[in-house]
Design a protein around this motif. Structure first.
Motif, PDB file in Angstrom:
ATOM      1  N   LYS A  25      -6.681   3.080   4.665  1.00 36.83           N
ATOM      2  CA  LYS A  25      -6.165   3.373   6.108  1.00 36.83           C
ATOM      3  C   LYS A  25      -5.624   1.810   6.195  1.00 36.83           C
ATOM      4  CE  LYS A  25      -9.737   6.881   7.230  1.00 36.83           C
ATOM      5  NZ  LYS A  25     -10.711   7.064   8.213  1.00 36.83           N
ATOM      6  N   LEU A  26      -4.198   2.366   6.818  1.00 37.70           N
ATOM      7  CA  LEU A  26      -3.285   1.169   6.973  1.00 37.70           C
ATOM      8  C   LEU A  26      -2.963   0.664   8.354  1.00 37.70           C
ATOM      9  CD1 LEU A  26      -0.856   1.827   4.073  1.00 37.70           C
ATOM     10  CD2 LEU A  26      -2.529   0.397   3.818  1.00 37.70           C
ATOM     11  N   ASP A  27      -3.601  -0.273   9.066  1.00 39.01           N
ATOM     12  CA  ASP A  27      -3.408  -0.694  10.346  1.00 39.01           C
ATOM     13  C   ASP A  27      -1.877  -1.144  10.782  1.00 39.01           C
ATOM     14  OD1 ASP A  27      -6.128  -0.047  10.789  1.00 39.01           O
ATOM     15  OD2 ASP A  27      -6.728  -2.023   9.866  1.00 39.01           O
ATOM     16  N   MET A  28      -1.337  -1.524   9.702  1.00 39.07           N
ATOM     17  CA  MET A  28       0.064  -2.268   9.961  1.00 39.07           C
ATOM     18  C   MET A  28       1.179  -1.335   9.207  1.00 39.07           C
ATOM     19  SD  MET A  28      -0.702  -6.177   9.802  1.00 39.07           S
ATOM     20  CE  MET A  28       0.783  -6.710  10.310  1.00 39.07           C
ATOM     21  N   ASP A  29       2.434  -1.367   9.424  1.00 38.92           N
ATOM     22  CA  ASP A  29       3.458  -1.280   8.536  1.00 38.92           C
ATOM     23  C   ASP A  29       3.527  -1.852   7.423  1.00 38.92           C
ATOM     24  OD1 ASP A  29       4.271   0.512  10.672  1.00 38.92           O
ATOM     25  OD2 ASP A  29       6.295  -0.827  11.190  1.00 38.92           O
ATOM     26  N   THR A  30       3.628  -1.008   6.185  1.00 43.28           N
ATOM     27  CA  THR A  30       3.337  -1.743   4.960  1.00 43.28           C
ATOM     28  C   THR A  30       4.258  -1.310   3.864  1.00 43.28           C
ATOM     29  OG1 THR A  30       0.801  -1.237   5.578  1.00 43.28           O
ATOM     30  CG2 THR A  30       1.449  -1.812   3.044  1.00 43.28           C
ATOM     31  N   LEU A  31       4.627  -1.927   2.836  1.00 40.06           N
ATOM     32  CA  LEU A  31       5.345  -1.735   1.611  1.00 40.06           C
ATOM     33  C   LEU A  31       4.341  -1.618   0.436  1.00 40.06           C
ATOM     34  CD1 LEU A  31       8.717  -3.904   1.787  1.00 40.06           C
ATOM     35  CD2 LEU A  31       8.345  -1.589   1.775  1.00 40.06           C
ATOM     36  N   LEU A  32       4.584  -0.791  -0.401  1.00 38.48           N
ATOM     37  CA  LEU A  32       3.924  -0.663  -1.641  1.00 38.48           C
ATOM     38  C   LEU A  32       4.780  -0.586  -2.740  1.00 38.48           C
ATOM     39  CD1 LEU A  32       1.512  -0.086  -3.203  1.00 38.48           C
ATOM     40  CD2 LEU A  32       1.346   2.278  -2.759  1.00 38.48           C
ATOM     41  N   PHE A  33       4.492  -1.358  -3.871  1.00 37.83           N
ATOM     42  CA  PHE A  33       5.491  -1.171  -5.031  1.00 37.83           C
ATOM     43  C   PHE A  33       4.511  -0.588  -6.285  1.00 37.83           C
ATOM     44  CE2 PHE A  33       6.981  -4.401  -2.276  1.00 37.83           C
ATOM     45  CZ  PHE A  33       8.364  -4.380  -2.563  1.00 37.83           C
ATOM     46  N   ILE A  34       5.509   0.314  -6.642  1.00 37.74           N
ATOM     47  CA  ILE A  34       4.712   1.262  -7.703  1.00 37.74           C
ATOM     48  C   ILE A  34       5.208   1.482  -8.762  1.00 37.74           C
ATOM     49  CG2 ILE A  34       3.643   3.577  -7.684  1.00 37.74           C
ATOM     50  CD1 ILE A  34       4.645   3.923  -4.634  1.00 37.74           C
ATOM     51  N   ILE A  46       9.987  12.643 -10.320  1.00 37.89           N
ATOM     52  CA  ILE A  46      10.335  11.407 -10.467  1.00 37.89           C
ATOM     53  C   ILE A  46       8.993  10.495 -10.828  1.00 37.89           C
ATOM     54  CG2 ILE A  46      12.533  11.578  -8.769  1.00 37.89           C
ATOM     55  CD1 ILE A  46      10.211  10.509  -6.609  1.00 37.89           C
ATOM     56  N   GLU A  47       8.418  11.082 -11.743  1.00 42.18           N
ATOM     57  CA  GLU A  47       6.928  10.384 -12.155  1.00 42.18           C
ATOM     58  C   GLU A  47       7.253   9.224 -12.798  1.00 42.18           C
ATOM     59  OE1 GLU A  47       4.168  13.173 -13.697  1.00 42.18           O
ATOM     60  OE2 GLU A  47       5.487  13.322 -15.591  1.00 42.18           O
ATOM     61  N   ASP A  48       8.193   9.315 -13.631  1.00 45.00           N
ATOM     62  CA  ASP A  48       8.804   8.353 -14.586  1.00 45.00           C
ATOM     63  C   ASP A  48       9.574   7.046 -13.949  1.00 45.00           C
ATOM     64  OD1 ASP A  48      11.072  10.042 -14.422  1.00 45.00           O
ATOM     65  OD2 ASP A  48      11.576   9.504 -16.528  1.00 45.00           O
ATOM     66  N   HIS A  49       9.773   7.345 -12.583  1.00 47.97           N
ATOM     67  CA  HIS A  49      10.846   6.346 -11.803  1.00 47.97           C
ATOM     68  C   HIS A  49       9.846   5.269 -11.309  1.00 47.97           C
ATOM     69  CE1 HIS A  49      14.400   8.944 -10.830  1.00 47.97           C
ATOM     70  NE2 HIS A  49      14.167   8.872 -12.282  1.00 47.97           N
ATOM     71  N   ILE A  50      10.410   4.076 -11.065  1.00 50.70           N
ATOM     72  CA  ILE A  50       9.933   2.916 -10.504  1.00 50.70           C
ATOM     73  C   ILE A  50       9.973   3.087  -8.764  1.00 50.70           C
ATOM     74  CG2 ILE A  50      10.265   0.415 -10.244  1.00 50.70           C
ATOM     75  CD1 ILE A  50      11.240   0.599 -13.076  1.00 50.70           C
ATOM     76  N   LYS A  51       9.123   2.776  -8.056  1.00 51.36           N
ATOM     77  CA  LYS A  51       9.247   3.105  -6.622  1.00 51.36           C
ATOM     78  C   LYS A  51       8.965   2.059  -5.894  1.00 51.36           C
ATOM     79  CE  LYS A  51       7.370   7.518  -8.171  1.00 51.36           C
ATOM     80  NZ  LYS A  51       6.893   7.390  -9.478  1.00 51.36           N
ATOM     81  N   ILE A  52       9.434   2.146  -4.493  1.00 49.50           N
ATOM     82  CA  ILE A  52       9.163   1.330  -3.519  1.00 49.50           C
ATOM     83  C   ILE A  52       8.789   2.160  -2.284  1.00 49.50           C
ATOM     84  CG2 ILE A  52       9.786  -0.372  -1.646  1.00 49.50           C
ATOM     85  CD1 ILE A  52      11.873  -1.282  -3.911  1.00 49.50           C
ATOM     86  N   LEU A  53       7.510   1.808  -1.537  1.00 50.33           N
ATOM     87  CA  LEU A  53       7.311   2.995  -0.437  1.00 50.33           C
ATOM     88  C   LEU A  53       6.817   2.287   0.468  1.00 50.33           C
ATOM     89  CD1 LEU A  53       6.198   5.704   0.403  1.00 50.33           C
ATOM     90  CD2 LEU A  53       3.969   5.078  -0.413  1.00 50.33           C
ATOM     91  N   PHE A  54       7.719   2.602   1.769  1.00 48.82           N
ATOM     92  CA  PHE A  54       7.549   2.086   3.076  1.00 48.82           C
ATOM     93  C   PHE A  54       6.601   2.918   3.806  1.00 48.82           C
ATOM     94  CE2 PHE A  54       8.257   2.322   7.628  1.00 48.82           C
ATOM     95  CZ  PHE A  54       8.076   0.784   8.127  1.00 48.82           C
ATOM     96  N   ILE A  55       5.408   2.531   4.342  1.00 49.79           N
ATOM     97  CA  ILE A  55       4.331   3.345   5.029  1.00 49.79           C
ATOM     98  C   ILE A  55       4.121   2.906   6.260  1.00 49.79           C
ATOM     99  CG2 ILE A  55       2.134   4.425   4.571  1.00 49.79           C
ATOM    100  CD1 ILE A  55       1.932   2.926   1.803  1.00 49.79           C
ATOM    101  N   PRO A  56       4.216   3.847   7.330  1.00 50.55           N
ATOM    102  CA  PRO A  56       4.225   3.360   8.904  1.00 50.55           C
ATOM    103  C   PRO A  56       2.605   2.961   9.109  1.00 50.55           C
ATOM    104  CG  PRO A  56       5.596   5.209   8.696  1.00 50.55           C
ATOM    105  CD  PRO A  56       4.777   5.392   7.317  1.00 50.55           C
ATOM    106  N   LYS A  57       2.347   2.335  10.183  1.00 48.86           N
ATOM    107  CA  LYS A  57       1.021   1.911  10.454  1.00 48.86           C
ATOM    108  C   LYS A  57       0.311   3.418  10.791  1.00 48.86           C
ATOM    109  CE  LYS A  57       2.306   0.636  15.137  1.00 48.86           C
ATOM    110  NZ  LYS A  57       2.379  -0.546  16.067  1.00 48.86           N
ATOM    111  N   LYS A  58      -1.241   3.199  10.522  1.00 47.29           N
ATOM    112  CA  LYS A  58      -2.109   4.309  10.994  1.00 47.29           C
ATOM    113  C   LYS A  58      -1.929   5.522   9.784  1.00 47.29           C
ATOM    114  CE  LYS A  58      -2.218   3.256  15.965  1.00 47.29           C
ATOM    115  NZ  LYS A  58      -2.039   3.923  17.228  1.00 47.29           N
ATOM    116  N   ALA A  59      -1.341   5.160   8.631  1.00 47.64           N
ATOM    117  CA  ALA A  59      -1.263   6.226   7.626  1.00 47.64           C
ATOM    118  C   ALA A  59      -2.580   6.139   6.848  1.00 47.64           C
ATOM    119  CB  ALA A  59      -0.009   6.147   7.005  1.00 47.64           C
TER     120      ALA A  59
END
Length: 274
Positions: A51-60, A28-41
């Motif tokens: 290093k993420l201190d809060m729950d975070t969204l990343l648009f890729i 799926i490398e050619d797909h557009i992505k939305i990633l939800f990452i829990p805190k402390k990841a």
């Protein structure tokens, strides 16, 4: 889990170090992505570790190099352009919107507890919809996706103090600059080139960019060139001379000095390290 509607693809996978040891993201490398990452990841994005201190969204967007270093129970939503097409959506929520074509920063959106609950509710609704087989499933998934992007843009604007309606023109200007850098960084290396495309003076361009970034337009352009250089060094077999030429540097010795000055490593050393 992947849904296919003719040429349109939409999917959701668990994003964790363990899961991705078993299944690669290459399909799926050619797909557009939305990633939800829990805190402390901990996650690596384009060769930088965070290093993420809060729950975070990343648009890729499809070009971004992603690695879950220490991430558990992340959620990755992915789709192709046929599923969510630029042409039929408003500029702000399109695949080339500010969250995806963001040359100012890696587009992390930190979520407070309330925002995280709202986002996780949408992701849960997406999961439920994907488990159903219904004539309206495709449109429902597209609606939920747009809802998630809209909610995220609102949060992003508030975090960057650009939520006022009177600032919509500024947001649109920043989006246009970001989009132009993505389109032309290989051939346009000067701030004056982008100021001309945007019908402003270089000084005015710097002032507007200062609304969102501590970096100058010149630094943003150079950073984008360096990022592409890194991606080509690590993920292709192109020679340094070929990479320099592809980025409109006819003198590969100059390109070597430019890369080394900005990264602290020569192109050859960077390739060996990664």
């Amino acid at each position: 889990m992947l849904k296919e509607f003719s040429y349109k693809q939409f999917g959701k996978v668990e994003f964790s170090k363990l899961t991705l040891q078993e299944k690669s993201l290459s399909s799926i490398e050619d797909h557009i992505k939305i990633l939800f990452i829990p805190k402390k990841a901990t996650i690596q994005v384009d060769f930088q570790e965070f290093k993420l201190d809060m729950d975070t969204l990343l648009f890729i967007n499809p070009k971004v190099v992603l690695k879950p270093c220490e991430t558990v129970a992340g959620q990755l939503i992915h789709f192709n352009r046929d599923f969510y097409c630029i042409q039929i959506h408003d500029q702000e929520v399109a695949c080339d919107g500010i969250l995806y074509n963001n040359v100012f920063e890696i587009p992390f959106i930190a979520l407070n507890e309330s925002q995280s609950k709202d986002v996780q509710k949408i992701i849960h609704d997406i999961q439920t919809e994907m488990e159903d087989e219904d004539a309206s499933t495709e449109e429902m998934l597209r609606t939920l996706l747009k809802f998630l992007i809209l909610k995220s843009i609102r949060i992003w604007k508030k975090q960057h103090q650009l939520a006022d309606i009177s600032q919509d023109a500024d947001v649109q200007f920043l989006r246009n600059f970001s989009k132009l850098v993505e389109q032309h960084y290989k051939t346009h290396h000067r701030v004056a080139d982008y100021a001309e495309l945007l019908f402003v003076t270089p000084k005015n361009l710097s002032k507007k960019i200062g609304l969102i970034s501590k970096s100058s337009p010149n630094e943003i352009i150079k950073d984008r060139i360096i990022l592409e250089s890194k991606r080509l060094l690590v993920h292709t077999t192109m020679t340094v001379k070929e990479i320099a030429y592809s980025l409109n540097y006819e003198d590969d010795a100059y390109f070597n000095r430019f890369f080394t000055k900005h990264t602290g490593l020569s192109p050859v050393s960077f390739r060996s390290q990664f």
